[in-house]
Write a protein that holds these residues in place. Structure first.
Motif, PDB file in Angstrom:
ATOM      1  N   GLN A 117      23.907  -5.848  29.666  1.00 21.92           N
ATOM      2  CA  GLN A 117      22.453  -5.648  29.652  1.00 21.92           C
ATOM      3  C   GLN A 117      22.090  -4.689  28.528  1.00 21.92           C
ATOM      4  OE1 GLN A 117      20.433  -6.877  32.224  1.00 21.92           O
ATOM      5  NE2 GLN A 117      18.482  -5.914  31.721  1.00 21.92           N
ATOM      6  N   VAL A 118      21.234  -5.152  27.647  1.00 16.60           N
ATOM      7  CA  VAL A 118      20.786  -4.321  26.526  1.00 16.60           C
ATOM      8  C   VAL A 118      19.533  -3.571  26.938  1.00 16.60           C
ATOM      9  CG1 VAL A 118      19.880  -4.352  24.183  1.00 16.60           C
ATOM     10  CG2 VAL A 118      21.788  -5.853  24.794  1.00 16.60           C
ATOM     11  N   GLN A 119      19.507  -2.325  26.584  1.00  6.69           N
ATOM     12  CA  GLN A 119      18.333  -1.493  26.856  1.00  6.69           C
ATOM     13  C   GLN A 119      17.905  -0.767  25.599  1.00  6.69           C
ATOM     14  OE1 GLN A 119      19.228   1.257  30.119  1.00  6.69           O
ATOM     15  NE2 GLN A 119      17.251   0.772  31.038  1.00  6.69           N
ATOM     16  N   LEU A 120      16.583  -0.633  25.427  1.00  7.34           N
ATOM     17  CA  LEU A 120      16.033   0.192  24.357  1.00  7.34           C
ATOM     18  C   LEU A 120      15.292   1.348  25.015  1.00  7.34           C
ATOM     19  CD1 LEU A 120      16.708  -2.258  22.575  1.00  7.34           C
ATOM     20  CD2 LEU A 120      14.528  -1.924  21.435  1.00  7.34           C
ATOM     21  N   VAL A 121      15.655   2.553  24.639  1.00  4.42           N
ATOM     22  CA  VAL A 121      15.026   3.735  25.211  1.00  4.42           C
ATOM     23  C   VAL A 121      14.336   4.518  24.108  1.00  4.42           C
ATOM     24  CG1 VAL A 121      15.393   5.892  26.457  1.00  4.42           C
ATOM     25  CG2 VAL A 121      16.720   3.856  27.062  1.00  4.42           C
ATOM     26  N   GLU A 122      13.051   4.756  24.309  1.00  5.11           N
ATOM     27  CA  GLU A 122      12.242   5.466  23.324  1.00  5.11           C
ATOM     28  C   GLU A 122      12.111   6.937  23.707  1.00  5.11           C
ATOM     29  OE1 GLU A 122       9.218   1.637  23.010  1.00  5.11           O
ATOM     30  OE2 GLU A 122       8.459   3.661  22.707  1.00  5.11           O
ATOM     31  N   SER A 123      11.883   7.754  22.699  1.00  2.00           N
ATOM     32  CA  SER A 123      11.548   9.157  22.925  1.00  2.00           C
ATOM     33  C   SER A 123      10.581   9.605  21.837  1.00  2.00           C
ATOM     34  CB  SER A 123      12.800  10.030  22.927  1.00  2.00           C
ATOM     35  OG  SER A 123      13.478   9.925  21.700  1.00  2.00           O
ATOM     36  N   GLY A 124       9.920  10.698  22.095  1.00  8.17           N
ATOM     37  CA  GLY A 124       8.905  11.200  21.185  1.00  8.17           C
ATOM     38  C   GLY A 124       7.529  10.825  21.694  1.00  8.17           C
ATOM     39  N   GLY A 125       6.557  10.894  20.843  1.00 12.93           N
ATOM     40  CA  GLY A 125       5.186  10.635  21.273  1.00 12.93           C
ATOM     41  C   GLY A 125       4.555  11.886  21.849  1.00 12.93           C
ATOM     42  N   GLY A 126       3.294  11.757  22.257  1.00 14.73           N
ATOM     43  CA  GLY A 126       2.579  12.883  22.823  1.00 14.73           C
ATOM     44  C   GLY A 126       1.199  13.030  22.230  1.00 14.73           C
ATOM     45  N   LEU A 127       0.670  14.245  22.363  1.00 17.22           N
ATOM     46  CA  LEU A 127      -0.678  14.550  21.890  1.00 17.22           C
ATOM     47  C   LEU A 127      -0.598  15.438  20.651  1.00 17.22           C
ATOM     48  CD1 LEU A 127      -3.785  14.676  22.298  1.00 17.22           C
ATOM     49  CD2 LEU A 127      -3.385  16.644  23.814  1.00 17.22           C
ATOM     50  N   VAL A 128      -1.343  15.090  19.633  1.00 17.06           N
ATOM     51  CA  VAL A 128      -1.345  15.863  18.386  1.00 17.06           C
ATOM     52  C   VAL A 128      -2.744  15.843  17.793  1.00 17.06           C
ATOM     53  CG1 VAL A 128      -0.694  13.887  16.953  1.00 17.06           C
ATOM     54  CG2 VAL A 128      -0.088  16.192  16.207  1.00 17.06           C
ATOM     55  N   GLN A 129      -3.075  16.883  17.052  1.00 13.02           N
ATOM     56  CA  GLN A 129      -4.364  16.902  16.365  1.00 13.02           C
ATOM     57  C   GLN A 129      -4.316  16.052  15.110  1.00 13.02           C
ATOM     58  OE1 GLN A 129      -5.318  21.050  15.735  1.00 13.02           O
ATOM     59  NE2 GLN A 129      -6.576  21.087  17.589  1.00 13.02           N
ATOM     60  N   ALA A 130      -5.471  15.586  14.694  1.00 16.49           N
ATOM     61  CA  ALA A 130      -5.570  14.817  13.453  1.00 16.49           C
ATOM     62  C   ALA A 130      -4.967  15.620  12.302  1.00 16.49           C
ATOM     63  CB  ALA A 130      -7.017  14.469  13.156  1.00 16.49           C
ATOM     64  N   GLY A 131      -4.194  14.931  11.472  1.00 13.49           N
ATOM     65  CA  GLY A 131      -3.507  15.582  10.367  1.00 13.49           C
ATOM     66  C   GLY A 131      -2.099  16.021  10.703  1.00 13.49           C
ATOM     67  N   GLY A 132      -1.754  15.986  11.968  1.00 12.60           N
ATOM     68  CA  GLY A 132      -0.432  16.404  12.413  1.00 12.60           C
ATOM     69  C   GLY A 132       0.605  15.310  12.275  1.00 12.60           C
ATOM     70  N   SER A 133       1.795  15.615  12.764  1.00 18.25           N
ATOM     71  CA  SER A 133       2.930  14.699  12.649  1.00 18.25           C
ATOM     72  C   SER A 133       3.619  14.528  13.998  1.00 18.25           C
ATOM     73  CB  SER A 133       3.951  15.246  11.646  1.00 18.25           C
ATOM     74  OG  SER A 133       3.398  15.361  10.360  1.00 18.25           O
ATOM     75  N   LEU A 134       4.227  13.370  14.163  1.00 15.60           N
ATOM     76  CA  LEU A 134       5.073  13.081  15.312  1.00 15.60           C
ATOM     77  C   LEU A 134       6.232  12.203  14.843  1.00 15.60           C
ATOM     78  CD1 LEU A 134       2.563  12.178  18.187  1.00 15.60           C
ATOM     79  CD2 LEU A 134       4.071  14.176  18.105  1.00 15.60           C
ATOM     80  N   ARG A 135       7.303  12.274  15.602  1.00 14.15           N
ATOM     81  CA  ARG A 135       8.461  11.424  15.309  1.00 14.15           C
ATOM     82  C   ARG A 135       8.853  10.678  16.576  1.00 14.15           C
ATOM     83  NH1 ARG A 135      12.391  11.078  11.426  1.00 14.15           N
ATOM     84  NH2 ARG A 135      14.476  10.433  12.088  1.00 14.15           N
ATOM     85  N   LEU A 136       8.939   9.362  16.447  1.00 18.06           N
ATOM     86  CA  LEU A 136       9.387   8.511  17.544  1.00 18.06           C
ATOM     87  C   LEU A 136      10.816   8.063  17.272  1.00 18.06           C
ATOM     88  CD1 LEU A 136       6.247   6.194  17.989  1.00 18.06           C
ATOM     89  CD2 LEU A 136       6.687   8.452  18.984  1.00 18.06           C
ATOM     90  N   SER A 137      11.598   7.989  18.333  1.00 14.10           N
ATOM     91  CA  SER A 137      12.965   7.510  18.217  1.00 14.10           C
ATOM     92  C   SER A 137      13.214   6.439  19.257  1.00 14.10           C
ATOM     93  CB  SER A 137      13.954   8.657  18.417  1.00 14.10           C
ATOM     94  OG  SER A 137      13.799   9.641  17.430  1.00 14.10           O
ATOM     95  N   CYS A 138      14.157   5.565  18.946  1.00  9.75           N
ATOM     96  CA  CYS A 138      14.479   4.465  19.855  1.00  9.75           C
ATOM     97  C   CYS A 138      15.950   4.133  19.669  1.00  9.75           C
ATOM     98  CB  CYS A 138      13.597   3.268  19.522  1.00  9.75           C
ATOM     99  SG  CYS A 138      13.980   1.754  20.428  1.00  9.75           S
ATOM    100  N   ALA A 139      16.686   4.086  20.776  1.00 10.04           N
ATOM    101  CA  ALA A 139      18.113   3.793  20.717  1.00 10.04           C
ATOM    102  C   ALA A 139      18.432   2.614  21.612  1.00 10.04           C
ATOM    103  CB  ALA A 139      18.920   5.009  21.135  1.00 10.04           C
ATOM    104  N   ALA A 140      19.255   1.717  21.095  1.00  6.88           N
ATOM    105  CA  ALA A 140      19.698   0.554  21.850  1.00  6.88           C
ATOM    106  C   ALA A 140      21.069   0.827  22.441  1.00  6.88           C
ATOM    107  CB  ALA A 140      19.746  -0.675  20.961  1.00  6.88           C
ATOM    108  N   SER A 141      21.270   0.380  23.669  1.00  9.63           N
ATOM    109  CA  SER A 141      22.567   0.538  24.324  1.00  9.63           C
ATOM    110  C   SER A 141      22.915  -0.740  25.065  1.00  9.63           C
ATOM    111  CB  SER A 141      22.531   1.725  25.296  1.00  9.63           C
ATOM    112  OG  SER A 141      21.584   1.501  26.316  1.00  9.63           O
ATOM    113  N   GLY A 142      24.197  -0.868  25.410  1.00  8.87           N
ATOM    114  CA  GLY A 142      24.662  -2.065  26.089  1.00  8.87           C
ATOM    115  C   GLY A 142      25.650  -2.815  25.222  1.00  8.87           C
TER     116      GLY A 142
END
Length: 115
Positions: free
Chosen positions: A1-26
């Motif tokens: 069984q393959v799974q993709l798990v995401e992390s990151g995201g959230g609330l940020v003010q305009a002009g800010g930065s965020l980083r999303l990550s995603c890892a596949a396993s299985g």
């Protein structure tokens, strides 16, 4: 069984930065394209960025110059660095991976950009 798990995201003010990550396993033999879609309220899901197994990238016009996608083949992972965020970037972001002939999706992560 393959799974993709995401992390990151959230609330940020305009002009800010965020980083999303995603890892596949299985049980994984080969991953072709990996990338990110987003969905704001409504039925349409928009392709944000994708990267092929060879490293070629493609971006939506709305994020060019602000977002950067990268992948780590050794870790079966993909990341999305989002800079200069705008309120219009607010959406649920979904990663995907084309693995052994099937497309798999992450669970989605909320990104909210306040003005």
């Amino acid at each position: 069984q393959v799974q993709l798990v995401e992390s990151g995201g959230g609330l940020v003010q305009a002009g800010g930065s965020l980083r999303l990550s995603c890892a596949a396993s299985g049980t994984i033999f080969r991953i072709n394209a990996m990338g990110w879609y987003r969905q704001a309220p409504g039925p349409q899901r928009e392709l944000v960025a994708q990267v092929t197994s060879g490293g070629s990238t493609n971006y939506a016009d709305s994020v060019k110059g602000r977002f950067s996608i990268s992948r780590d083949n050794a870790k079966n992972s993909v990341a999305l660095q989002m800079n200069s965020l705008k309120p219009d970037d607010t959406a649920v972001y979904y990663c995907y991976a084309d693995i052994d002939g099937h497309r798999y999706w992450g669970q989605g992560t909320q990104v909210t950009v306040s003005s």
